[in-house]
Design an enzyme around this catalytic site. Structure first.
Site, PDB file in Angstrom:
ATOM      1  N   ALA A  78       0.817  -1.218   0.000  1.00 45.80           N
ATOM      2  CA  ALA A  78       0.000   0.000   0.000  1.00 45.80           C
ATOM      3  C   ALA A  78       0.849   1.265   0.000  1.00 45.80           C
ATOM      4  O   ALA A  78       0.407   2.300  -0.489  1.00 45.80           O
ATOM      5  CB  ALA A  78      -0.951   0.000   1.189  1.00 45.80           C
ATOM      6  N   THR A  79       2.063   1.205   0.535  1.00 45.33           N
ATOM      7  CA  THR A  79       2.925   2.391   0.471  1.00 45.33           C
ATOM      8  C   THR A  79       3.168   2.748  -0.994  1.00 45.33           C
ATOM      9  O   THR A  79       3.066   3.911  -1.393  1.00 45.33           O
ATOM     10  CB  THR A  79       4.254   2.136   1.204  1.00 45.33           C
ATOM     11  OG1 THR A  79       3.960   1.809   2.564  1.00 45.33           O
ATOM     12  CG2 THR A  79       5.150   3.369   1.162  1.00 45.33           C
ATOM     13  N   ASN A 158      -5.719   3.691  10.925  1.00 45.41           N
ATOM     14  CA  ASN A 158      -4.952   2.556  11.446  1.00 45.41           C
ATOM     15  C   ASN A 158      -4.652   2.653  12.938  1.00 45.41           C
ATOM     16  O   ASN A 158      -4.257   1.667  13.542  1.00 45.41           O
ATOM     17  CB  ASN A 158      -3.641   2.417  10.669  1.00 45.41           C
ATOM     18  CG  ASN A 158      -2.911   3.727  10.543  1.00 45.41           C
ATOM     19  OD1 ASN A 158      -3.392   4.672   9.896  1.00 45.41           O
ATOM     20  ND2 ASN A 158      -1.759   3.820  11.177  1.00 45.41           N
ATOM     21  N   GLN A 186      -7.012  -0.498   5.977  1.00 44.86           N
ATOM     22  CA  GLN A 186      -7.563  -1.034   7.226  1.00 44.86           C
ATOM     23  C   GLN A 186      -9.027  -1.439   7.091  1.00 44.86           C
ATOM     24  O   GLN A 186      -9.536  -2.192   7.925  1.00 44.86           O
ATOM     25  CB  GLN A 186      -7.411   0.001   8.357  1.00 44.86           C
ATOM     26  CG  GLN A 186      -5.963   0.326   8.705  1.00 44.86           C
ATOM     27  CD  GLN A 186      -5.245  -0.823   9.398  1.00 44.86           C
ATOM     28  OE1 GLN A 186      -5.875  -1.743   9.951  1.00 44.86           O
ATOM     29  NE2 GLN A 186      -3.918  -0.788   9.390  1.00 44.86           N
ATOM     30  N   SER A 206      -3.454  -3.459   0.816  1.00 43.11           N
ATOM     31  CA  SER A 206      -2.235  -4.178   1.207  1.00 43.11           C
ATOM     32  C   SER A 206      -2.599  -5.582   1.653  1.00 43.11           C
ATOM     33  O   SER A 206      -3.532  -5.774   2.431  1.00 43.11           O
ATOM     34  CB  SER A 206      -1.545  -3.443   2.362  1.00 43.11           C
ATOM     35  OG  SER A 206      -0.428  -4.180   2.790  1.00 43.11           O
ATOM     36  N   ALA A 207      -1.849  -6.583   1.178  1.00 39.68           N
ATOM     37  CA  ALA A 207      -2.202  -7.979   1.502  1.00 39.68           C
ATOM     38  C   ALA A 207      -1.964  -8.313   2.968  1.00 39.68           C
ATOM     39  O   ALA A 207      -2.745  -9.051   3.578  1.00 39.68           O
ATOM     40  CB  ALA A 207      -1.398  -8.942   0.613  1.00 39.68           C
ATOM     41  N   HIS A 208      -0.894  -7.763   3.555  1.00 39.12           N
ATOM     42  CA  HIS A 208      -0.525  -8.253   4.891  1.00 39.12           C
ATOM     43  C   HIS A 208      -1.396  -7.692   6.013  1.00 39.12           C
ATOM     44  O   HIS A 208      -1.222  -8.051   7.172  1.00 39.12           O
ATOM     45  CB  HIS A 208       0.965  -8.029   5.181  1.00 39.12           C
ATOM     46  CG  HIS A 208       1.372  -6.631   5.495  1.00 39.12           C
ATOM     47  ND1 HIS A 208       1.560  -6.201   6.794  1.00 39.12           N
ATOM     48  CD2 HIS A 208       1.656  -5.575   4.709  1.00 39.12           C
ATOM     49  CE1 HIS A 208       1.945  -4.931   6.778  1.00 39.12           C
ATOM     50  NE2 HIS A 208       2.019  -4.525   5.529  1.00 39.12           N
ATOM     51  N   THR A 247       8.464  -7.536 -13.151  1.00 44.24           N
ATOM     52  CA  THR A 247       7.924  -8.895 -13.118  1.00 44.24           C
ATOM     53  C   THR A 247       6.984  -9.067 -11.939  1.00 44.24           C
ATOM     54  O   THR A 247       7.319  -8.671 -10.820  1.00 44.24           O
ATOM     55  CB  THR A 247       9.085  -9.916 -13.014  1.00 44.24           C
ATOM     56  OG1 THR A 247       9.941  -9.711 -14.139  1.00 44.24           O
ATOM     57  CG2 THR A 247       8.580 -11.336 -12.992  1.00 44.24           C
ATOM     58  N   CYS A 333       8.475   6.823  17.862  1.00 44.71           N
ATOM     59  CA  CYS A 333       9.874   7.195  18.034  1.00 44.71           C
ATOM     60  C   CYS A 333      10.361   7.860  16.749  1.00 44.71           C
ATOM     61  O   CYS A 333      10.582   7.203  15.746  1.00 44.71           O
ATOM     62  CB  CYS A 333      10.720   5.963  18.308  1.00 44.71           C
ATOM     63  SG  CYS A 333      11.096   5.771  20.035  1.00 44.71           S
TER      64      CYS A 333
HETATM   65  C1  LIG Z   1      -0.035  -0.598   6.798  1.00 48.91           C
HETATM   66  C2  LIG Z   1      -0.617   0.600   6.133  1.00 48.91           C
HETATM   67  C3  LIG Z   1      -0.052   1.144   4.978  1.00 48.91           C
HETATM   68  C4  LIG Z   1       1.223   0.595   4.367  1.00 48.91           C
HETATM   69  O1  LIG Z   1       1.001  -0.629   3.743  1.00 48.91           O
HETATM   70  P1  LIG Z   1       2.272  -1.535   3.271  1.00 48.91           P
HETATM   71  O2  LIG Z   1       1.657  -2.591   2.428  1.00 48.91           O
HETATM   72  O3  LIG Z   1       2.857  -2.068   4.538  1.00 48.91           O
HETATM   73  O4  LIG Z   1       3.193  -0.655   2.522  1.00 48.91           O
HETATM   74  C5  LIG Z   1      -0.654   2.233   4.397  1.00 48.91           C
HETATM   75  N1  LIG Z   1      -1.767   2.766   4.923  1.00 48.91           N
HETATM   76  C6  LIG Z   1      -2.354   2.279   6.032  1.00 48.91           C
HETATM   77  C7  LIG Z   1      -3.597   2.903   6.557  1.00 48.91           C
HETATM   78  C8  LIG Z   1      -1.799   1.188   6.681  1.00 48.91           C
HETATM   79  O5  LIG Z   1      -2.366   0.714   7.782  1.00 48.91           O
END
Ligand SMILES: *Cc1c(COP(=O)(O)O)cnc(C)c1O
Length: 402
Positions: A78-79, A158, A186, A206-208, A247, A333
């Site tokens: 997502a970044t 988030n 989120q 974002s998948a994770h 790729t 931090c």
């Molecule tokens: C985690 C997060 C991201 C970043 O996603 P990544 O896949 O880790 O780069 C961006 N926006 C929000 C709101 C998130 O919680």
């Protein structure tokens, strides 16, 4: 009270990342081994198998958000999706205007991109939020100028889980002829997201954050009514309709697709289960601790989020005190200093209370036993820390007695 012991440590930081669902891992594994082809190889079976898997994933993702598969562009997360949406629109529409509207509680993947764009001549309006964490729609309407090319407002936050009035924002953007991007990381898989109903033109995934693997994500790019046009940030081969060369990460993409398919099937049940667990956690803590406040709207909130401030307690001391529970504090931090969360600051939470805040993020693998355990650990640790805190004792004795 007798409690079943949960498996320790308890993971309750699902806004930071989620465990890969075993069903997702199973779907991915063949694409590391026998099905290892390059999805761009057009001349043989290996390539066709990989391409078929990628197209299947595109469909699974599109179905979850009511898009068409051709509107899904795969990225590294997502970044990258946020960068592509904002920088890509800014570059493509430079002749039309240079003004972007966003808001104060965005993720750094939006705020840092905006900062960069300001350095290269863009103007950015950061809308404030009310004390409940939501933007004012009138403020948004007033911020739009003839130079405005993009509105970027996250679906759900988030840190505090607050859900923005996305469909209303989509309407305002459409009336003004301005593209609307939302960072929906989120929200996807937790609440209903529908790019048609909500009037969304660009959307980051974002998948994770939804039980898929790290390092893979997607950007939804609307193809009609209106067509969202943007410049690519990465050149080299013209993959993904020229918007994102490189790729494709086939196993990761298969994992993202499977994760979305599971969410589409299970989201309704899972969300009500998690909301019940979240409310149980909230009630167990609030009924046993005074001077504890909830940050952000309870009505417009993700089912899995709870964010609390414990007056008189340092969030980081609390985190250390409950070291068999994985949660996050409301401090970040940055270099040498401990800054209060920009999200809590934007809500008007005083610095001291922001430093005393904890984010709980429940997820698919949490149990009622986890919730009982976490509540008990938090309550006993806050009580112990408060007894040790001269500041808290002093504040208590000054407070009006009721
Ligand atoms: C985690 C997060 C991201 C970043 O996603 P990544 O896949 O880790 O780069 C961006 N926006 C929000 C709101 C998130 O919680």
């Amino acid at each position: 009270m007798t409690r079943m012991a949960p498996k320790l440590p308890v993971y309750m930081d699902n806004h930071a990342t989620t465990q890969v669902d075993p069903r997702v891992l199973d779907a991915m594994l063949p694409y590391f081994t026998e099905k290892f082809g390059n999805a761009a190889s057009r001349n043989h079976e290996f390539g066709w198998k990989a391409e078929e898997a990628v197209e299947n994933a595109r469909g699974q993702i599109a179905r979850l958000i009511n898009a068409s598969p051709r509107e899904i562009i795969f990225t590294s997360g997502a970044t990258e999706s946020d960068n592509l949406a904002l920088k890509g629109v800014a570059e493509f529409h430079r002749a039309k205007g240079n003004h972007i509207i966003t808001q104060a509680t965005e993720h750094k993947a939006i705020l840092d991109v905006c900062k960069r764009l300001q350095e290269s001549g863009c103007e950015v309006t950061y809308l404030p939020v009310a004390s409940d964490g939501r933007i004012h729609l009138d403020g948004l309407r007033r911020a739009i100028t003839p130079k405005t090319i993009l509105i970027s407002i996250m679906y759900a936050n988030n840190e505090i889980g607050v859900v923005q009035p996305i469909a209303e924002i989509g309407k305002i953007a459409k009336q003004a002829g301005v593209l609307f991007h939302t960072d929906a990381v989120q929200a996807i898989g937790k609440i209903s997201v529908d790019v048609e109903r909500d009037g969304i033109d660009l959307l980051s995934i974002s998948a994770h954050k939804l039980y898929g693997p790290k390092g893979v994500g997607a950007l939804y790019v609307r193809r009609k009514n209106p067509r969202a046009q943007l410049a690519p940030m990465i050149d080299g081969g013209g993959h993904e309709r020229g918007l994102r060369s490189g790729t494709l990460n086939v196993p990761g993409i298969v994992g993202l697709g499977k994760a979305c398919e599971i969410c589409a099937k299970e989201m309704a049940d899972e969300s009500s289960r998690l909301a019940a667990l979240r409310d149980k956690l909230k009630d167990a803590i609030l009924s046993r601790l005074e001077d504890t406040t909830i940050n952000g709207s309870l009505d417009h909130r993700l089912p899995n989020n709870l964010n609390l401030s414990f007056a008189g307690v340092e969030g980081d001391a609390l985190l250390m005190g409950i070291n068999d529970v994985a949660v996050s504090s409301g401090s970040a931090c940055t270099s040498a200093t401990l800054e209060p969360s920009h999200v809590l600051s934007a809500l008007g939470v005083p610095e001291e209370l922001a430093h005393s805040s904890i984010r709980f993020g429940l997820g698919r693998f949490n149990t009622p036993e986890d919730v009982d355990y976490v509540a008990a650990r938090v309550v006993e640790t806050v009580k112990r820390l408060r007894e040790l805190s001269p500041l808290y004792e002093a504040a208590k004795s000054r407070a009006p007695q009721t």
